[in-house]
Design a protein around this motif. Sequence first.
Motif, mmCIF file in Angstrom:
data_model
loop_
_atom_site.group_PDB
_atom_site.id
_atom_site.type_symbol
_atom_site.label_atom_id
_atom_site.label_comp_id
_atom_site.label_asym_id
_atom_site.label_seq_id
_atom_site.Cartn_x
_atom_site.Cartn_y
_atom_site.Cartn_z
ATOM 1 N N ALA A 23 0.855 -1.190 0.000
ATOM 2 C CA ALA A 23 0.000 0.000 0.000
ATOM 3 C C ALA A 23 0.885 1.231 0.000
ATOM 4 O O ALA A 23 1.895 1.269 0.688
ATOM 5 C CB ALA A 23 -0.903 -0.001 1.230
ATOM 6 N N VAL A 29 -5.115 2.260 1.061
ATOM 7 C CA VAL A 29 -5.503 1.232 2.041
ATOM 8 C C VAL A 29 -7.029 1.186 2.163
ATOM 9 O O VAL A 29 -7.633 0.108 2.132
ATOM 10 C CB VAL A 29 -4.866 1.500 3.424
ATOM 11 C CG1 VAL A 29 -5.531 0.672 4.517
ATOM 12 C CG2 VAL A 29 -3.375 1.196 3.383
ATOM 13 N N LEU A 88 0.678 -4.557 6.499
ATOM 14 C CA LEU A 88 1.177 -3.895 5.287
ATOM 15 C C LEU A 88 2.651 -4.229 5.077
ATOM 16 O O LEU A 88 3.395 -4.409 6.045
ATOM 17 C CB LEU A 88 0.991 -2.380 5.403
ATOM 18 C CG LEU A 88 -0.441 -1.904 5.690
ATOM 19 C CD1 LEU A 88 -0.485 -0.390 5.801
ATOM 20 C CD2 LEU A 88 -1.411 -2.389 4.614
#
Length: 156
Positions: A23, A29, A88
């Motif tokens: 991301a 996101v 992430l």
Amino acid sequence: MSDTSLTIDNILVPELTLCRVPASSKKRVLEFIAEQIHQYDNSLSETQIFNNLIARERLGSTGIGQGIAIPHCRLEGLEHVVGVLMTLVESIEFDAIDNQPVDLVFALIVPKEATSEHLELLSQLAEKFNERSFCDQLRDCDSARTLYQRMTASSE
């Protein structure tokens, strides 16, 4: 609405537990969360989820500190709470309260009416994420399956 108390393991499903998502920004996101929820249940509008998440972020960042964000919103026509857990690949800027970038995200989409459930789940999440060792275990996961198991295993 049923009155069974909601817990994180009631609302999180393996299909919406995602490990090491690439991301580049907070907006990306939130878009990704909306896409994933729509793919999981195509009766839910990706655009509406995204717009509601963005609207909620405008009220104040859902970055709660220590690299964690709990983006959440209400959704018209939703019949059950939907949770999305993601780690992430790289931390991203999220306007968090401690100005730290975020790499652990748990999104919560709740029915428009579900106020008490909503607050109950947010407090459960905040409590879990308050334990640094637990967060480190989540960050160490290298598969969505492990991530899901770790997140739901410690739910009482």
